[in-house]
Motif scaffolding. Structure first.
Motif, PDB file in Angstrom:
ATOM      1  N   ASP A  41       0.725  -1.082   0.131  1.00  0.00           N
ATOM      2  CA  ASP A  41       0.255   0.200  -0.025  1.00  0.00           C
ATOM      3  C   ASP A  41       0.912   1.338   0.291  1.00  0.00           C
ATOM      4  O   ASP A  41       1.938   1.177   0.805  1.00  0.00           O
ATOM      5  N   VAL A  42       0.379   2.298  -0.781  1.00  0.00           N
ATOM      6  CA  VAL A  42       1.109   3.486  -0.747  1.00  0.00           C
ATOM      7  C   VAL A  42       1.409   4.290   0.634  1.00  0.00           C
ATOM      8  O   VAL A  42       1.633   4.906   1.199  1.00  0.00           O
ATOM      9  N   VAL A  70       4.483  -5.413 -10.735  1.00  0.00           N
ATOM     10  CA  VAL A  70       4.653  -5.093  -9.101  1.00  0.00           C
ATOM     11  C   VAL A  70       3.866  -3.682  -9.127  1.00  0.00           C
ATOM     12  O   VAL A  70       3.967  -2.589  -9.560  1.00  0.00           O
ATOM     13  N   GLY A  71       2.912  -3.637  -8.096  1.00  0.00           N
ATOM     14  CA  GLY A  71       2.256  -2.962  -8.070  1.00  0.00           C
ATOM     15  C   GLY A  71       3.278  -1.620  -6.678  1.00  0.00           C
ATOM     16  O   GLY A  71       4.245  -1.468  -7.009  1.00  0.00           O
ATOM     17  N   ALA A  72       2.294  -1.488  -6.214  1.00  0.00           N
ATOM     18  CA  ALA A  72       2.393   0.013  -5.497  1.00  0.00           C
ATOM     19  C   ALA A  72       3.146  -0.475  -4.142  1.00  0.00           C
ATOM     20  O   ALA A  72       3.233  -1.746  -4.014  1.00  0.00           O
ATOM     21  N   TRP A  73       4.060   0.773  -4.082  1.00  0.00           N
ATOM     22  CA  TRP A  73       5.410   0.606  -2.804  1.00  0.00           C
ATOM     23  C   TRP A  73       5.255   0.810  -2.315  1.00  0.00           C
ATOM     24  O   TRP A  73       4.324   2.614  -2.063  1.00  0.00           O
ATOM     25  N   GLN A  74       5.296   1.312  -0.955  1.00  0.00           N
ATOM     26  CA  GLN A  74       5.112   2.075   0.461  1.00  0.00           C
ATOM     27  C   GLN A  74       5.835   3.649   0.330  1.00  0.00           C
ATOM     28  O   GLN A  74       6.580   3.852  -0.217  1.00  0.00           O
ATOM     29  N   GLU A  75       5.073   4.468  -0.090  1.00  0.00           N
ATOM     30  CA  GLU A  75       5.080   6.218  -0.008  1.00  0.00           C
ATOM     31  C   GLU A  75       5.547   5.919  -1.643  1.00  0.00           C
ATOM     32  O   GLU A  75       6.824   6.598  -1.297  1.00  0.00           O
ATOM     33  N   ALA A  76       5.367   5.321  -2.557  1.00  0.00           N
ATOM     34  CA  ALA A  76       6.074   5.714  -4.097  1.00  0.00           C
ATOM     35  C   ALA A  76       5.834   7.072  -4.370  1.00  0.00           C
ATOM     36  O   ALA A  76       6.665   7.086  -4.901  1.00  0.00           O
ATOM     37  N   TYR A  77       4.882   7.998  -3.369  1.00  0.00           N
ATOM     38  CA  TYR A  77       5.154   9.534  -4.046  1.00  0.00           C
ATOM     39  C   TYR A  77       6.392  10.590  -3.520  1.00  0.00           C
ATOM     40  O   TYR A  77       6.133  11.250  -3.700  1.00  0.00           O
ATOM     41  N   GLU A  78       7.373   9.223  -2.587  1.00  0.00           N
ATOM     42  CA  GLU A  78       8.264  10.130  -2.384  1.00  0.00           C
ATOM     43  C   GLU A  78       9.482   9.206  -2.156  1.00  0.00           C
ATOM     44  O   GLU A  78      10.639   9.525  -1.509  1.00  0.00           O
ATOM     45  N   THR A  79       8.799   7.782  -2.339  1.00  0.00           N
ATOM     46  CA  THR A  79      10.227   6.954  -1.864  1.00  0.00           C
ATOM     47  C   THR A  79      10.614   5.772  -3.507  1.00  0.00           C
ATOM     48  O   THR A  79       9.030   6.194  -4.106  1.00  0.00           O
ATOM     49  N   ASP A  80      11.953   5.511  -4.260  1.00  0.00           N
ATOM     50  CA  ASP A  80      11.860   5.105  -5.033  1.00  0.00           C
ATOM     51  C   ASP A  80      11.332   3.535  -4.971  1.00  0.00           C
ATOM     52  O   ASP A  80      11.867   3.194  -4.315  1.00  0.00           O
ATOM     53  N   PRO A  81      11.537   3.041  -5.670  1.00  0.00           N
ATOM     54  CA  PRO A  81      11.648   1.635  -6.140  1.00  0.00           C
ATOM     55  C   PRO A  81      12.727   0.754  -5.562  1.00  0.00           C
ATOM     56  O   PRO A  81      13.205  -0.663  -6.222  1.00  0.00           O
ATOM     57  N   SER A  82      14.005   1.820  -5.036  1.00  0.00           N
ATOM     58  CA  SER A  82      15.241   0.731  -5.384  1.00  0.00           C
ATOM     59  C   SER A  82      15.240  -0.954  -4.493  1.00  0.00           C
ATOM     60  O   SER A  82      15.600  -1.862  -4.737  1.00  0.00           O
TER      61      SER A  82
END
Length: 319
Positions: A41-42, A70-82
């Protein structure tokens, strides 16, 4: 317009979302029968994406998995998917059959497309040398370091604004098997800072010998793109040319029609456009008579005119 629905199919397979924590996993589809969507969840996530991926890897025979979404990752609005990419690369030996990955199947209720943070996605492609299809959504921070990938057949990059560095990186990449390239170029307001000249390496076709489907769309500079395409060497080998979803006016359509012949195409997609009725008819008469399927649906393309006469036109997907 924004993106309101998750992918329902990917790589020719129906998408199946892996169950949330605590849900039963004893009646899952066969591992190779679906594209597996793994999501967190974001906002206020119960588990981070790598934890969800670990649960998935423990519950499914990963040696048979063909496609991952790959769906949402936590806080996608400020965190990249590294962290997502690191988890995938750490597990690559457990996925010998993996042929397709989509990174960022995130809809507007989770995070607007231009708010999704991305990173350099090239290590993911380099790490999975057998990938045939790769898609990514979100342009903020997106990088694409030039590479060579011998198996990739389809590349899709969906953004409200595609950074010029990523455009140039894709153009500088050697992709000898690539048949389908789809770039959403976007607008400067959301980071789309490329110019038509930055597409030169793609339009030359030198590193894309098998390209048959080229989409350069969702662009505010669609007229300039159309003018560049009109004289591009790569067009001669295309079956599908897609310049849809952008701010295409009579100027751009005129450049297309006065450039090299397009009558060899199977399809020309110009939907969501700003053409006059007269130019629409000219496009139809020129190409449909030659058997080209032409999509000239206006969709929701609308103009706003201010009191001083300034006309505002919009791409299909911005925020």
């Amino acid at each position: 317009m924004t993106i309101g629905d998750h992918l329902d199919s990917f790589h020719g397979l129906p998408v199946h979302t892996f169950p949330v924590p605590g849900a039963p996993t004893d009646d899952l589809p066969e591992p190779d029968s679906v594209a597996w969507r793994i999501t967190s969840d974001v906002y206020d996530a119960d588990e981070d994406w790598p934890v969800a991926f670990a649960r998935f890897s423990a519950a499914v025979d990963t040696t048979r998995v063909k496609a991952l979404v790959v769906g949402a990752w936590q806080e996608a609005y400020e965190t990249d998917p590294s962290g997502v990419i690191e988890a995938l690369l750490a597990a690559r030996d457990r996925f010998p059959a993996l042929r397709a990955v989509f990174l960022g199947d995130i809809v507007m209720e989770e995070c607007e497309i231009s708010w999704i943070n991305q990173t350099d996605v090239s290590p993911l492609l380099a790490g999975f040398e057998a990938l045939e299809e790769f898609g990514v959504r979100g342009g903020t921070g997106l990088e694409f370091t030039a590479l060579r990938h011998g198996a990739l057949r389809k590349l899709v990059v969906e953004t409200g604004g595609l950074p010029v560095g990523a455009v140039r990186g894709i153009g500088a990449s050697d992709l000898p098997a690539l048949e389908h390239l789809d770039l959403w170029l976007g607008t400067p307001d959301y980071g789309g800072d490329s110019e038509a000249a930055d597409l030169e390496a793609i339009l030359s076709g030198a590193r894309l010998p098998r390209l048959r489907h080229l989409a350069l769309r969702n662009s505010e500079m669609q007229d300039a793109v159309a003018a560049a395409v009109a004289a591009a060497p790569v067009v001669d080998r295309l079956e599908v040319l897609d310049l849809s979803m952008g701010v295409l006016t009579d100027e751009g359509a005129g450049a297309l029609l006065s450039g090299q012949p397009l009558t060899h195409l199977k399809k020309l997609d110009l939907h969501h456009h700003y053409l006059s009725a007269a130019v629409e008819e000219r496009v139809r008469q020129t190409l449909e008579a030659a058997g080209v399927q032409v999509d000239l649906d206006r969709d929701d393309a609308e103009e706003d005119t201010e009191d001083d006469g300034t006309v505002w036109r919009y791409v299909a997907v911005g925020e």
